[in-house]
Motif scaffolding. Structure first.
Motif, PDB file in Angstrom:
ATOM      1  N   GLY A 153      11.231  92.934   8.733  1.00 25.94           N
ATOM      2  CA  GLY A 153      11.705  92.391   7.466  1.00 25.94           C
ATOM      3  C   GLY A 153      12.584  91.162   7.639  1.00 25.94           C
ATOM      4  N   ASP A 154      13.429  91.167   8.674  1.00 25.93           N
ATOM      5  CA  ASP A 154      14.349  90.048   8.887  1.00 25.93           C
ATOM      6  C   ASP A 154      13.622  88.716   9.014  1.00 25.93           C
ATOM      7  N   VAL A 155      12.420  88.753   9.580  1.00 26.65           N
ATOM      8  CA  VAL A 155      11.690  87.508   9.772  1.00 26.65           C
ATOM      9  C   VAL A 155      11.267  86.947   8.412  1.00 26.65           C
ATOM     10  N   VAL A 156      10.849  87.844   7.519  1.00 30.23           N
ATOM     11  CA  VAL A 156      10.478  87.407   6.170  1.00 30.23           C
ATOM     12  C   VAL A 156      11.708  86.840   5.470  1.00 30.23           C
ATOM     13  N   THR A 157      12.823  87.576   5.534  1.00 31.83           N
ATOM     14  CA  THR A 157      14.061  87.125   4.903  1.00 31.83           C
ATOM     15  C   THR A 157      14.465  85.760   5.429  1.00 31.83           C
ATOM     16  N   ALA A 158      14.495  85.659   6.769  1.00 29.03           N
ATOM     17  CA  ALA A 158      14.949  84.411   7.372  1.00 29.03           C
ATOM     18  C   ALA A 158      14.020  83.258   7.010  1.00 29.03           C
ATOM     19  N   SER A 159      12.716  83.514   6.949  1.00 30.31           N
ATOM     20  CA  SER A 159      11.782  82.455   6.583  1.00 30.31           C
ATOM     21  C   SER A 159      12.035  81.992   5.159  1.00 30.31           C
ATOM     22  N   LEU A 160      12.296  82.958   4.261  1.00 28.34           N
ATOM     23  CA  LEU A 160      12.579  82.592   2.872  1.00 28.34           C
ATOM     24  C   LEU A 160      13.896  81.825   2.777  1.00 28.34           C
ATOM     25  N   VAL A 161      14.898  82.280   3.559  1.00 33.38           N
ATOM     26  CA  VAL A 161      16.180  81.570   3.559  1.00 33.38           C
ATOM     27  C   VAL A 161      15.971  80.135   4.031  1.00 33.38           C
ATOM     28  N   HIS A 162      15.156  79.975   5.054  1.00 32.02           N
ATOM     29  CA  HIS A 162      14.871  78.631   5.557  1.00 32.02           C
ATOM     30  C   HIS A 162      14.224  77.794   4.463  1.00 32.02           C
ATOM     31  N   TYR A 163      13.279  78.402   3.785  1.00 27.89           N
ATOM     32  CA  TYR A 163      12.583  77.664   2.732  1.00 27.89           C
ATOM     33  C   TYR A 163      13.531  77.289   1.602  1.00 27.89           C
ATOM     34  N   LEU A 164      14.372  78.254   1.225  1.00 28.81           N
ATOM     35  CA  LEU A 164      15.282  78.006   0.104  1.00 28.81           C
ATOM     36  C   LEU A 164      16.341  76.975   0.480  1.00 28.81           C
ATOM     37  N   THR A 165      16.745  76.952   1.757  1.00 30.19           N
ATOM     38  CA  THR A 165      17.793  76.031   2.188  1.00 30.19           C
ATOM     39  C   THR A 165      17.256  74.627   2.430  1.00 30.19           C
ATOM     40  N   PHE A 166      16.156  74.535   3.160  1.00 29.69           N
ATOM     41  CA  PHE A 166      15.679  73.226   3.593  1.00 29.69           C
ATOM     42  C   PHE A 166      14.508  72.705   2.768  1.00 29.69           C
ATOM     43  N   GLY A 167      13.968  73.553   1.911  1.00 27.80           N
ATOM     44  CA  GLY A 167      12.880  73.096   1.063  1.00 27.80           C
ATOM     45  C   GLY A 167      11.542  73.017   1.770  1.00 27.80           C
ATOM     46  N   ARG A 168      11.478  73.549   2.976  1.00 29.91           N
ATOM     47  CA  ARG A 168      10.180  73.573   3.670  1.00 29.91           C
ATOM     48  C   ARG A 168      10.132  74.814   4.561  1.00 29.91           C
ATOM     49  N   LEU A 169       8.930  75.171   4.967  1.00 35.19           N
ATOM     50  CA  LEU A 169       8.770  76.345   5.817  1.00 35.19           C
ATOM     51  C   LEU A 169       9.228  76.016   7.234  1.00 35.19           C
ATOM     52  N   PRO A 170       9.695  77.021   7.992  1.00 34.76           N
ATOM     53  CA  PRO A 170      10.136  76.748   9.367  1.00 34.76           C
ATOM     54  C   PRO A 170       8.979  76.307  10.261  1.00 34.76           C
ATOM     55  N   GLU A 171       9.340  75.678  11.366  1.00 35.15           N
ATOM     56  CA  GLU A 171       8.337  75.197  12.326  1.00 35.15           C
ATOM     57  C   GLU A 171       7.531  76.386  12.874  1.00 35.15           C
ATOM     58  N   ALA A 172       6.235  76.167  13.057  1.00 35.43           N
ATOM     59  CA  ALA A 172       5.382  77.288  13.437  1.00 35.43           C
ATOM     60  C   ALA A 172       4.506  76.941  14.635  1.00 35.43           C
ATOM     61  N   ASP A 173       3.970  78.001  15.286  1.00 33.66           N
ATOM     62  CA  ASP A 173       3.043  77.775  16.408  1.00 33.66           C
ATOM     63  C   ASP A 173       1.622  77.613  15.875  1.00 33.66           C
TER      64      ASP A 173
END
Ligand code: SF4
Lengths: 270, 376
Positions: B206-226
């Motif tokens: 769950g934390d990964v989903v939360t953190a990804s959403l937090v990243h999106y909400l903070t920076f306006g884009r999805l985190p860097e991905a592989d």
């Protein structure tokens, strides 16, 4: 009373002077086949292969565990370290070999790796037939590798390439984004995942376990039958061929480099 | 303990105000922001920015589609013994449409989905769990009379960001394992025109989903991905390289069977089939159920669930290497290899004997060896 003793005929396994061995008589030509880099590469790779197989077997299936505290041991760590060092060295020999594919003599250059003409393929069949029927006198004569042997060695290069590719693909995983990972991670995708790369790496280990004994056996066997010094050619670079025999892959002038009995020897006088 | 549903988040209020109403202290909130920064791997100096961005957000619309799946991901993401602030964030942002959490049913909720998509067109976050079956026109998953593929395409078209949660949305998971009767595929196989963040795992943390959403909400884009679309902050390293049992691996100390002495001592699970060396996931660090435990921590080998096609490529789960089929039954590659090598050695022995026998005969015939040599 002692009867005059006949000189005993030697047993077949006993060492005899060369003059007593009819098959070793005649004129021989020494031909140079394998350049020094190729020979060095062969032996360095042989040592590395042994190290790789020994450590690789442990890495694939650790056949014993250490006891006590983990902090006191580094067995798997050392095995992996040796494996990676041997792998690095064998890759370097591979680089030398690839270079030598372009600058070596005609026995060493890349076209020699692919004896694909119809005649060569018929020779492959002839070789198999002579091995199966124990008829070495019927097999085609080659100064270098016969086509069957050459295909086996070409297969070794292919297997080696697969080992190097899958090996680096696995090795790169510990540092994603690193150079090895970037260069070789495509291999994992190409074979359908890391586990398949691991499986391939394992399967081709068995290829070498089968190849090495067969290779040593057939080299020694051909030395035993033909007496051309084929085994020592990978040390000295060359071998003897009977000066009057014709070969599929050798046309050069037959300067006699060795002769027995030698000129001036009592046996040679008319 | 926070009570998730005691105070509803009114549409206009910023998150900071809402959390305050729920009794979340400023200190707790900043602790959460710090944690998120650590999880995301962004610099400490970013904490004020994350905090500011989070407390200012208005309730974002999140539409959560559940396609061909088992609901396990929703359980993993939303249920913990003690809800954290992260759960609250997830809880409050994911209310617009979610089968498991919705009270309503039938045409009304399908209408609600349409309304939410129209009202927030181009602004909502689309979360998808479950795979998309394509065989036979996609009849294997129909919701409200429409196929999963149709629903997904429609929802993705108006989404600002797409997050695929779980192995099903990643690549199809167990439904797509050979022979894949429903023709199941992942979200990225359908949605190709916008980036899809993949939170891999069966179920994911769950934390990964939360953190990804937090990243999106903070920076306006999805985190860097592989290359798989998995966020690098979570899936950037192998389990094997972060595993607490790694010291035993390096030392050469392995569990051989599940109830041996080594298992009790917590040694490395490599020999009972651990796929940690082939699996990229943050499990050893994040863990499950409010950091209570995780598979390897509990003594079970990793099965590689964050990797594509893991049901096919990581099995057998309790063996080091995939089996080799084509020999009637699945065989271990070592058994086949050892058999062939032994065969080669036996062949050499027979051939060598025959060679020597023939050669002696031949040499006797040529006179090289005396006929009676062996009698001396
Ligand atoms: S338990 Fe698994 S992940 Fe951990 S060190 Fe052993 S093999 Fe690696």
């Amino acid at each position: 009373m002692t009867a005059p003793t006949q000189p005993r005929a030697p047993h077949w396994w006993q060492v005899r002077a060369r003059s007593e061995v009819p098959g070793a008589r005649g004129k021989f030509t020494w031909v140079y086949l394998w350049g020094a880099p190729l020979r060095a590469m062969h032996w360095v790779a042989a040592v590395c292969l042994i190290a790789l197989a020994g450590t690789g077997l442990y890495i694939g299936d650790p056949y014993f565990s250490t006891g006590g505290e983990a902090s006191q041991h580094y067995l798997m760590g050392r095995m992996r370290f040796l494996h990676f060092v041997a792998a690095a060295i064998i890759v370097m020999t591979g680089i030398v070999r690839v270079y030598w594919l372009f600058v070596g003599n005609k026995f060493e250059r890349w076209p020699a790796l692919f004896p694909i003409t119809g005649k060569n393929l018929r020779h492959v069949v002839a070789m198999v037939r002579s091995y199966a029927r124990m008829t070495p006198e019927q097999q085609p004569h080659f100064v270098g590798h016969n086509p069957l042997a050459q295909w086996a060695y070409t297969a070794v290069y292919v297997a080696m390439a697969i080992m190097v590719l899958t090996g680096f693909a696995l090795y790169g995983q510990s540092n994603p984004g690193g150079m090895i990972y970037v260069l070789f991670n495509w291999v994992n995708a190409a074979v359908g995942g890391l586990q398949n790369a691991r499986l391939l790496h394992h399967v081709f280990m068995w290829f070498f376990f089968i190849f090495v004994p067969v290779h040593i056996y057939l080299a020694v066997r051909s030395d035993y039958i033909e007496r051309g010094g084929i085994v020592s050619s990978i040390l000295t670079g060359g071998r003897f061929i009977p000066s009057d025999e014709s070969f599929e892959d050798y046309e050069a002038t037959r300067a006699v480099t060795s002769e027995w009995p030698a000129a001036g020897h009592p046996e040679q006088r008319p | 303990m926070y009570r998730p549903s005691a105070v509803p988040w009114s549409p206009g209020a910023p998150l900071g105000q809402h959390l305050e109403e729920r009794g979340v202290s400023r200190r707790d909130f900043l602790t959460f922001c710090t944690e998120m920064c650590a999880v995301l791997g962004v610099a400490q100096t970013m904490i004020p920015r994350v905090a500011q961005a989070l407390q200012d957000i208005r309730r974002p619309s999140v539409i959560w589609l559940q396609l061909q799946e088992c609901t396990g991901c929703v359980e993993s993401v939303l249920r913990t013994a003690e809800p954290t602030i992260g759960d609250l964030v997830l809880d409050v942002v994911s209310l617009d449409y979610n089968h498991t959490l919705m009270a309503g049913a039938g045409h009304a909720v399908e209408q609600a989905l349409q309304d939410a998509m129209n009202a927030n067109k181009g602004k909502y976050v689309l979360v998808v769990t479950g795979s998309v079956p394509l065989s036979e026109g996609g009849i294997y998953t129909m919701i409200g009379g429409r196929t999963a593929e149709t629903i997904l395409r429609e929802a993705a078209a108006g989404a600002a960001a797409v997050v695929a949660v779980g192995a099903c949305a990643h690549f199809g998971s167990v439904q797509s394992a050979r022979p894949n009767p429903t023709g199941a595929v992942g979200v990225r196989d359908i949605v190709k025109d916008k980036p899809v963040l993949v939170v891999a795992g069966c179920p994911p943390i769950g934390d990964v989903v939360t953190a990804s959403l937090v990243h999106y909400l903070t920076f306006g884009r999805l985190p860097e991905a592989d290359s798989e679309g998995r966020p690098l902050f979570a899936y950037g390293k192998r389990i094997h390289d972060q595993c607490p049992r790694r010291a035993h691996f390096d030392a050469g100390q392995y569990v051989e069977v599940f109830d041996d002495e080594a298992a009790r001592k917590g040694w490395c699970l490599y020999q009972v089939g651990c796929k940690g060396p082939a699996t990229f996931s943050p499990c050893p660090i994040f863990q499950w159920n409010t950091r209570t435990s995780w598979p390897i921590g509990a003594g079970h080998p990793c099965i590689g669930c964050t990797e594509r096609n893991f049901w096919d490529t990581m099995s057998p789960f309790y063996g080091r290497l995939p089996g080799v089929s084509g020999f009637g039954i699945e065989q271990k590659v070592d058994a086949i290899g050892a058999g062939l090598a032994a065969g080669a050695l036996a062949g050499i022995a027979v051939h060598a004997t025959a060679t020597v026998y023939h050669q002696i005969k031949r040499r006797k015939a040529t006179g090289e060896l005396p006929e009676e040599a062996s009698h001396g």
